[in-house]
Write an enzyme that holds these catalytic residues in place. Sequence first.
Site, PDB file in Angstrom:
ATOM      1  N   HIS A 204       0.846  -1.213   0.000  1.00  0.00           N
ATOM      2  CA  HIS A 204       0.000   0.000   0.000  1.00  0.00           C
ATOM      3  C   HIS A 204       0.875   1.254   0.000  1.00  0.00           C
ATOM      4  O   HIS A 204       0.608   2.209  -0.725  1.00  0.00           O
ATOM      5  CB  HIS A 204      -0.869   0.067   1.267  1.00  0.00           C
ATOM      6  CG  HIS A 204      -1.883  -1.020   1.424  1.00  0.00           C
ATOM      7  ND1 HIS A 204      -1.882  -1.885   2.490  1.00  0.00           N
ATOM      8  CD2 HIS A 204      -2.955  -1.351   0.675  1.00  0.00           C
ATOM      9  CE1 HIS A 204      -2.909  -2.708   2.397  1.00  0.00           C
ATOM     10  NE2 HIS A 204      -3.575  -2.415   1.299  1.00  0.00           N
TER      11      HIS A 204
ATOM     12  N   LYS B 227     -17.451  -7.060   7.500  1.00  0.00           N
ATOM     13  CA  LYS B 227     -16.151  -7.736   7.654  1.00  0.00           C
ATOM     14  C   LYS B 227     -15.749  -7.697   9.118  1.00  0.00           C
ATOM     15  O   LYS B 227     -16.208  -6.853   9.863  1.00  0.00           O
ATOM     16  CB  LYS B 227     -15.079  -6.991   6.845  1.00  0.00           C
ATOM     17  CG  LYS B 227     -15.043  -7.370   5.377  1.00  0.00           C
ATOM     18  CD  LYS B 227     -13.766  -6.819   4.755  1.00  0.00           C
ATOM     19  CE  LYS B 227     -13.604  -7.213   3.308  1.00  0.00           C
ATOM     20  NZ  LYS B 227     -12.367  -6.662   2.725  1.00  0.00           N
TER      21      LYS B 227
ATOM     22  N   ARG C 149      -1.756  -5.608  -8.210  1.00  0.00           N
ATOM     23  CA  ARG C 149      -0.557  -6.398  -7.955  1.00  0.00           C
ATOM     24  C   ARG C 149      -0.303  -7.395  -9.074  1.00  0.00           C
ATOM     25  O   ARG C 149       0.809  -7.533  -9.556  1.00  0.00           O
ATOM     26  CB  ARG C 149      -0.715  -7.181  -6.643  1.00  0.00           C
ATOM     27  CG  ARG C 149      -0.610  -6.334  -5.427  1.00  0.00           C
ATOM     28  CD  ARG C 149      -1.090  -7.078  -4.218  1.00  0.00           C
ATOM     29  NE  ARG C 149      -2.498  -7.418  -4.348  1.00  0.00           N
ATOM     30  CZ  ARG C 149      -3.262  -7.830  -3.363  1.00  0.00           C
ATOM     31  NH1 ARG C 149      -2.758  -7.991  -2.168  1.00  0.00           N
ATOM     32  NH2 ARG C 149      -4.529  -8.092  -3.559  1.00  0.00           N
TER      33      ARG C 149
ATOM     34  N   SER D  22      -2.481  -7.566   3.134  1.00  0.00           N
ATOM     35  CA  SER D  22      -2.683  -7.502   4.593  1.00  0.00           C
ATOM     36  C   SER D  22      -3.048  -8.891   5.116  1.00  0.00           C
ATOM     37  O   SER D  22      -2.622  -9.287   6.209  1.00  0.00           O
ATOM     38  CB  SER D  22      -3.821  -6.529   4.929  1.00  0.00           C
ATOM     39  OG  SER D  22      -3.545  -5.256   4.426  1.00  0.00           O
TER      40      SER D  22
HETATM   41  O1  PNS Z   1      -8.587  -2.923   0.502  1.00  0.00           O
HETATM   42  P1  PNS Z   1      -9.780  -3.568  -0.137  1.00  0.00           P
HETATM   43  O2  PNS Z   1     -10.533  -4.400   0.872  1.00  0.00           O
HETATM   44  O3  PNS Z   1      -9.435  -4.333  -1.381  1.00  0.00           O
HETATM   45  O4  PNS Z   1     -10.733  -2.352  -0.576  1.00  0.00           O
HETATM   46  C1  PNS Z   1     -11.984  -2.609  -1.158  1.00  0.00           C
HETATM   47  C2  PNS Z   1     -12.790  -1.296  -1.272  1.00  0.00           C
HETATM   48  C3  PNS Z   1     -12.863  -0.572   0.057  1.00  0.00           C
HETATM   49  C4  PNS Z   1     -12.141  -0.389  -2.282  1.00  0.00           C
HETATM   50  C5  PNS Z   1     -14.196  -1.682  -1.790  1.00  0.00           C
HETATM   51  O5  PNS Z   1     -14.716  -2.714  -1.008  1.00  0.00           O
HETATM   52  C6  PNS Z   1     -15.156  -0.494  -1.757  1.00  0.00           C
HETATM   53  O6  PNS Z   1     -15.029   0.430  -2.516  1.00  0.00           O
HETATM   54  N1  PNS Z   1     -16.113  -0.564  -0.811  1.00  0.00           N
HETATM   55  C7  PNS Z   1     -17.093   0.471  -0.612  1.00  0.00           C
HETATM   56  C8  PNS Z   1     -18.417   0.075  -1.298  1.00  0.00           C
HETATM   57  C9  PNS Z   1     -18.285   0.385  -2.771  1.00  0.00           C
HETATM   58  O7  PNS Z   1     -18.168   1.515  -3.161  1.00  0.00           O
HETATM   59  N2  PNS Z   1     -18.247  -0.676  -3.589  1.00  0.00           N
HETATM   60  C10 PNS Z   1     -17.926  -0.468  -5.001  1.00  0.00           C
HETATM   61  C11 PNS Z   1     -19.039  -0.798  -5.885  1.00  0.00           C
HETATM   62  S1  PNS Z   1     -18.736  -2.445  -6.422  1.00  0.00           S
END
Ligand code: PNS
Length: 161
Positions: free
Chosen positions: A17, A41, A90, A128
């Site tokens: 990150h 989660k 990645r 993570s």
């Molecule tokens: O670090 P991560 O867990 O891969 O991040 C995922 C994240 C936070 C980017 C994603 O889950 C997200 O944007 N969540 C908020 C809800 C949302 O906007 N979903 C996108 C529409 S599919």
Amino acid sequence: MVVAVYPGSFDPVTFGHLDVIKRSSSSFDRLILGVLHNSAKSPLFSVEERVNILKKATDGIHNVIVKPFEGLSVDFARENGAQVIVRGLRAVTDFEYELQMAQTNRVLAPDIETMFMTTSLEYAYLSSTIMKEVARFGGDLSRFAPPEIISEVMRKIHTSA
Ligand code: PNS
């Protein structure tokens, strides 16, 4: 003024990150790291802890700020006046999920662009989740995150065991 948000779980932030944060921050006037508060989660760290860890880890980067958020990433972007969502890529395994998210976000908010930054090769395997797994079994975390974050992970794993 070009503002970007980088949303994520950051549970906790890794060198992967930090690589994306450092490299992408130079392309924007401001980069806002959005730490997702996701009640579905069960993260190792609370959202407040993840925000504090991320703040310390990005202290030296003048145009980066850290905020918690709930709900949609596009709403978080809009509320913060951001035109761009940054995500790290990645490997090809990330691509399908990231593409689906970017396309959904584009349907929801056509005025906000998703920009992908490829993670440096040395961190291409890192997540993570992997770091927490290695930590639980006592492995060496020094290649995964800065020492202060490793201490937080070890403290948390030992107190929650
Ligand atoms: O670090 P991560 O867990 O891969 O991040 C995922 C994240 C936070 C980017 C994603 O889950 C997200 O944007 N969540 C908020 C809800 C949302 O906007 N979903 C996108 C529409 S599919």
